[in-house]
Design an enzyme around this catalytic site. Structure first.
Site, mmCIF file in Angstrom:
data_model
loop_
_atom_site.group_PDB
_atom_site.id
_atom_site.type_symbol
_atom_site.label_atom_id
_atom_site.label_comp_id
_atom_site.label_asym_id
_atom_site.label_seq_id
_atom_site.Cartn_x
_atom_site.Cartn_y
_atom_site.Cartn_z
ATOM 1 N N LYS A 35 -114.865 -70.837 -69.444
ATOM 2 C CA LYS A 35 -114.221 -69.560 -69.724
ATOM 3 C C LYS A 35 -115.291 -68.498 -69.529
ATOM 4 C CE LYS A 35 -112.794 -66.501 -73.385
ATOM 5 N NZ LYS A 35 -112.307 -66.262 -74.737
ATOM 6 N N ALA A 63 -106.910 -63.216 -76.039
ATOM 7 C CA ALA A 63 -107.333 -62.220 -77.022
ATOM 8 C C ALA A 63 -106.236 -61.230 -77.399
ATOM 9 C CB ALA A 63 -108.547 -61.433 -76.561
ATOM 10 N N GLY A 64 -106.233 -60.861 -78.677
ATOM 11 C CA GLY A 64 -105.377 -59.798 -79.173
ATOM 12 C C GLY A 64 -104.223 -60.244 -80.043
ATOM 13 N N ASN A 103 -108.029 -67.432 -81.061
ATOM 14 C CA ASN A 103 -108.946 -68.011 -82.037
ATOM 15 C C ASN A 103 -108.754 -67.358 -83.403
ATOM 16 O OD1 ASN A 103 -112.479 -68.988 -81.877
ATOM 17 N ND2 ASN A 103 -111.150 -68.926 -83.640
ATOM 18 N N THR A 104 -109.057 -66.064 -83.488
ATOM 19 C CA THR A 104 -109.042 -65.388 -84.789
ATOM 20 C C THR A 104 -107.678 -65.439 -85.471
ATOM 21 O OG1 THR A 104 -110.705 -63.885 -83.883
ATOM 22 C CG2 THR A 104 -109.679 -63.241 -85.952
ATOM 23 N N GLY A 151 -110.097 -60.386 -81.356
ATOM 24 C CA GLY A 151 -110.123 -60.403 -82.822
ATOM 25 C C GLY A 151 -109.358 -59.263 -83.482
#
Lengths: 259, 66
Positions: A101, A188-189, A210-211, A162
């Site tokens: 990635k 992301a987001g 992830n977050t 995040g």
């Protein structure tokens, strides 16, 4: 219920789950492993960092069944093409896989991609034989350039890393989907399961987060919610939604109404 | 001899190999990458690659990340 003919293929490799998850920010390795399991993900991201010389002997990989997951090392924290390429070379040596990635960041506050450095790094890595999955802006021109270089997918952001703001520009994502032939993976987001479903309903081929999972009050439950949302969103996209209309359209027949 | 590993000064036996250094540091060879003065040392060369005074070494592995 999943459609077994609906294949998710990256660089010739077939995956069943369209949800890719990160392994950072969890309270413990044990919690990481349980969340991965609940998410149903097959591709998981990891970071490349110095071995701590006075570390405890425990490491993330002691908790992860490498037969079950495809590791996708990232270049998080790299702000130049040179740093990102160096990190990928180290990742390949450590993990014996060509999947990376690629992220090359522009600044610490936004963590937005530096697309100029990203393109430079992507060119070098593709030539080196890597399977490159680049984190990029939600910009079809950049995505086209990445595709032309030979990236195996493009991974436009839905919102800052995040941030949990969701898919902020679905129209840009739609334009990317209409003009790009490699898989489009939202990276992301995402904040909640509905965000993941929206991404999949737009027609995205996959989603990486992830977050949203690790930072949830109950990461294991959120991992399962994300798994279901990605499946539901994909099915909803494939099923074909009804057009939006301003006025009502009765569901019950008008014929046979009592007089 | 004195070498620098991940930014820290480390004492190691003169002319020791990569394998010997990993053993000294208690690091398994399987899931790490070893960089010597900016160049990766392939795992197949861990036995024969010898280290010298003032070498700069990076030993990395996978950690949790997005």
């Amino acid at each position: 219920m999943t459609d077994s003919a609906d294949k998710f293929i990256i660089a010739g490799r077939e995956f069943r789950s369209r949800l890719m998850v990160g392994t950072g920010k969890y309270a413990s390795f044990e919690q990481t492993a349980r969340a991965l399991e609940a998410s149903g993900a097959e591709i998981i991201t990891v970071a490349v960092r110095r071995v701590n010389l006075d570390r405890s002997k425990e490491s993330l990989l002691d908790y992860i069944d490498l037969k079950k997951y495809t590791l996708l090392p990232n270049t998080a924290g790299c702000y130049s093409a040179d740093d990102a390429v160096r990190t990928c070379l180290l990742a390949r040596e450590a993990g014996m896989s060509d999947f990376v990635k690629l992220e090359v960041l522009g600044d610490e506050k936004t963590l937005f991609p530096d697309n100029e450095e990203l393109l430079k790094a992507a060119k070098i890595l593709v030539a080196e034989g890597f399977t490159v999955l680049p984190y990029c802006s939600d910009d079809v021109i950049v995505c086209k350039k990445l595709q032309d270089i030979g990236c195996a997918a493009v991974m436009p952001l839905g919102a800052p890393i995040g941030s949990g703001l969701g898919i902020r520009n679905p129209y840009n994502i739609r334009i990317i989907l209409e003009n790009i032939t490699v898989p489009v993976i939202i990276d992301a987001g995402v904040g909640s399961a509905s965000d993941a479903a929206i991404a999949m309903e737009l027609g995205c081929h996959g989603i990486l987060m992830n977050t949203a999972i690790a930072g949830a009050t109950d990461p294991i439950a959120m991992a399962e919610a994300m798994k279901l949302a990605v499946i539901a969103g994909r099915l909803s996209y494939k099923a074909g939604r009804i057009p939006r209309k301003l006025y009502a359209n009765a569901s019950s027949p008008l014929d046979g109404l009592i007089a | 001899m004195r070498i620098v590993v991940n930014g820290d000064a480390v004492e190691a036996a003169d002319g020791c190999s990569v394998v010997a250094l990993l053993l000294q540091l208690g690091i398994g060879r399987d899931r790490v990458a070893f960089e010597l003065n900016g160049a990766i040392v392939p795992k197949a060369n861990y036995e024969k690659q010898l280290l010298a005074d003032d070498d700069k070494i990076e030993i990395v592995h996978f950690v949790g990340g997005g």
